[in-house]
Every structure is written in structure tokens, then in C-alpha cells.
Design an enzyme around this catalytic site. Structure first.
Site, PDB file in Angstrom:
ATOM      1  CG  HIS A   9      38.788 -25.434  94.316  1.00 41.23           C
ATOM      2  ND1 HIS A   9      39.059 -25.153  93.002  1.00 41.23           N
ATOM      3  CD2 HIS A   9      39.709 -26.356  94.710  1.00 41.23           C
ATOM      4  CE1 HIS A   9      40.110 -25.868  92.613  1.00 41.23           C
ATOM      5  NE2 HIS A   9      40.523 -26.612  93.631  1.00 41.23           N
TER       6      HIS A   9
ATOM      7  CE  LYS B 127      41.784 -22.622  94.986  1.00 46.31           C
ATOM      8  NZ  LYS B 127      43.017 -22.766  95.763  1.00 46.31           N
TER       9      LYS B 127
END
Ligand code: NAD
Length: 268
Positions: A157, A161
Site C-alpha cells: 500500500h 497507510k
């Protein structure tokens, strides 16, 4: 039939903005308001302006109770503590709660489960059709193969995040455990570092990568001696999660209270 009134809590976030755009592009629903956390620079701004939709004459507030008491459903991609607070308000007012927030601890989850006794709650670590199909495929592959096939879930990600492994990775690992008919939490191995010892038979392992603006890549690996199966999904735009969330909100219309997931919404 009148449009479903949808509110977005955390409406100035990365997902919040994608959700506002998606509601505006979907027939049968309308943007009814949005909130942000106390201190957010978005407070007092026009909700349409922050989403690039032009002025909608709706100001962003921090009053979640006022929003939740006046809409049919709220969409929530915020943080666990905020989600729990909003779940109680949704239960009080019978407002449907669509939850995409990840990183829930057990106490957050039990508060959400309690709210779902009083109002429809759709909760999914990932709202995309493709990922929910991947979950189903993972369950079936795991049910077919024995524990000589090591299961590892790898995710990547964007650098912002804050939780790991991703909610989607956990959905995939849980699906593998389900397929094997075992308890996920007793075989989970979250990240490895240093002298870890050999891998244990039956373990379900996770590895998390972070960097750039990657929206979400997931691969489930089934590794045996001399052969390996890898099944992957790559998301390239947040719009796909927003589409799933709005579909879920529309699906809750006239739905009985309960705790639902995207497999229920998509009819898998
Ligand atoms: P983000 O930080 O960009 O947005 C979160 C927003 O929530 C922020 O604007 C923040 O100010 C706001 N917020 C926090 N507390 C609040 C409160 N009490 N009241 C109102 N607003 C509040 O993060 P993001 O990238 O949009 O992700 C948000 C969450 O959604 C994360 O948990 C992420 O993992 C999850 N997510 C889930 C899916 C899915 O399909 N389920 C997809 C993408 C992201």
C-alpha cells in the site's frame, strides 16, 4: 421513489473525497452532508468544493449526531475509535452504517457487532468486487489443498497507510483458515524478523510493503515443494472501493438490522 440520503463521515479524507464523487455519480442517492474530525482544516468548507464537484451549499461540520440523525445511511472510512462512536449513533437512530475503516481491535469490533443488532451494518476490509471474488477463490483453494501448502499473504500500500497487515490481507488469511476449517488467530504469523526459527506447518503468514501511492496490491501464495500457486488483485483507483460502498448503502434500503459483508451485498 425519493433518493437515499447519504452522509460521509471523514469526508475530506482520501476515501471521503472518492465517496462524495461516487454518490454524485450514482442515481438513487444524494450527498446529504459530511463531517470531519475536530480541528480539521476542512471544517466549515463546502462539501462539494473539497470533492471538486462545485458548490453544493452544504458545510462540513464536526456534528456527527446531527448528520447521523438526519440521513438514511453513512459511509465511513475513518479510524477505529471514530467508527465505534459513530456506530453507537447509527444504532440509536436506525441509520445504516457502511464501514470500510480497517485496523479494528477486538473491543472496537464488539462495539460494532452490538450496534448491528439495532441497525444494518455493512463492514468490509475491502469493498471491491474483484477482492471479494479473490476471497472466495482463496477459501476454495485452501479447502482443496492440505497444510503441506504453506499460505502467505503479501500486500503493498501507499506510504500513508497506518495499519498493517491491511484489512484485505486479513480477510484473505481468514478465508484461507476458513477453507481449511481452522481457527485463523491460532495459526497467524504477522511479519518475521531476526532468528524466527523454521516455518511451522499450517501457519498463515503476512508480509506488508509500504511505498509510493500504491492503492492496494494483494497476493495469496500457496507454496508446496516444487510448485507454487499465486493469486493476485491490484487496485489502481480508490473509486472502486467507493463504488462498492455506495452499492452497499443502496442495498441496505428496507434491510433488517444485521451485520453484513460485501459477499452479502454482491450476492456471492
Ligand atoms: P485518510 O486519513 O485520508 O482519511 C480518514 C479521514 O477520517 C480523515 O480526513 C480524518 O480527518 C477523518 N476522521 C478521523 N476521525 C474522525 C472523526 N472522529 N470524525 C470525522 N472524521 C474523522 O485515510 P484513507 O486512506 O481515506 O483511509 C481511511 C480508512 O479506510 C483506513 O482505515 C483505510 O485502511 C480504510 N480503507 C478501506 C478500504 C475498503 O475498501 N474497505 C479502502 C481504502 C481504505
Amino acid at each position: 421513489m425519493s433518493d437515499m440520503k447519504i452522509g460521509v463521515v471523514g469526508c475530506a479524507g482520501r476515501m471521503g473525497v472518492a465517496l462524495l464523487k461516487q454518490i454524485s455519480e450514482t442515481s438513487g442517492c444524494e450527498i446529504a452532508g459530511g463531517t470531519e474530525r475536530p480541528g480539521s482544516v476542512a471544517l466549515g468548507q463546502d462539501i462539494g468544493v473539497i470533492a471538486g464537484l462545485g458548490n453544493l451549499d452544504i458545510k462540513i461540520t464536526e456534528d456527527a449526531a446531527a448528520l447521523i440523525s438526519s440521513v438514511d445511511a453513512i459511509l465511513e472510512f475513518t479510524a477505529p475509535a471514530a467508527t465505534v462512536k459513530h456506530a453507537a449513533l447509527c444504532a440509536e437512530h436506525g441509520t445504516a452504517h457502511i464501514i470500510g475503516t480497517t485496523g479494528m481491535e477486538a473491543e472496537h469490533q464488539s462495539a460494532i457487532d452490538a450496534a448491528a443488532l439495532l441497525t444494518p451494518v455493512v463492514q468490509a476490509g475491502n469493498m471491491s468486487v474483484g477482492v471479494n471474488l479473490l476471497v472466495e477463490v482463496t477459501r476454495r483453494v485452501a479447502a482443496t489443498l492440505d497444510a503441506d501448502w504453506d499460505v502467505e499473504v503479501v500486500e503493498m500500500h501507499h506510504r500513508h497507510k497506518v495499519d498493517a497487515p491491511s484489512g484485505t490481507a486479513l480477510m484473505l488469511g481468514r478465508a484461507a483458515a476458513d477453507g481449511r476449517g481452522i481457527n485463523h488467530d491460532s495459526v497467524v504469523k504477522r511479519g518475521r524478523d531476526g532468528i524466527t526459527g523454521e516455518r511451522e506447518r499450517g501457519e498463515i503468514g503476512y508480509a506488508s510493503l509500504r511505498g509510493g501511492n500504491v492503492v492496494g496490491d494483494h497476493t495469496v501464495i500457496f507454496a508446496a515443494d516444487n510448485e507454487r500457486i499465486e493469486i493476485s488483485h491490484k487496485a489502481s483507483d480508490r473509486a472502486l472501493f467507493a463504488r462498492g460502498a455506495v452499492t452497499a448503502a443502496l442495498w441496505t434500503k428496507d434491510r433488517a438490522p444485521g451485520h453484513y459483508n460485501m459477499a452479502d451485498v454482491l450476492g456471492f
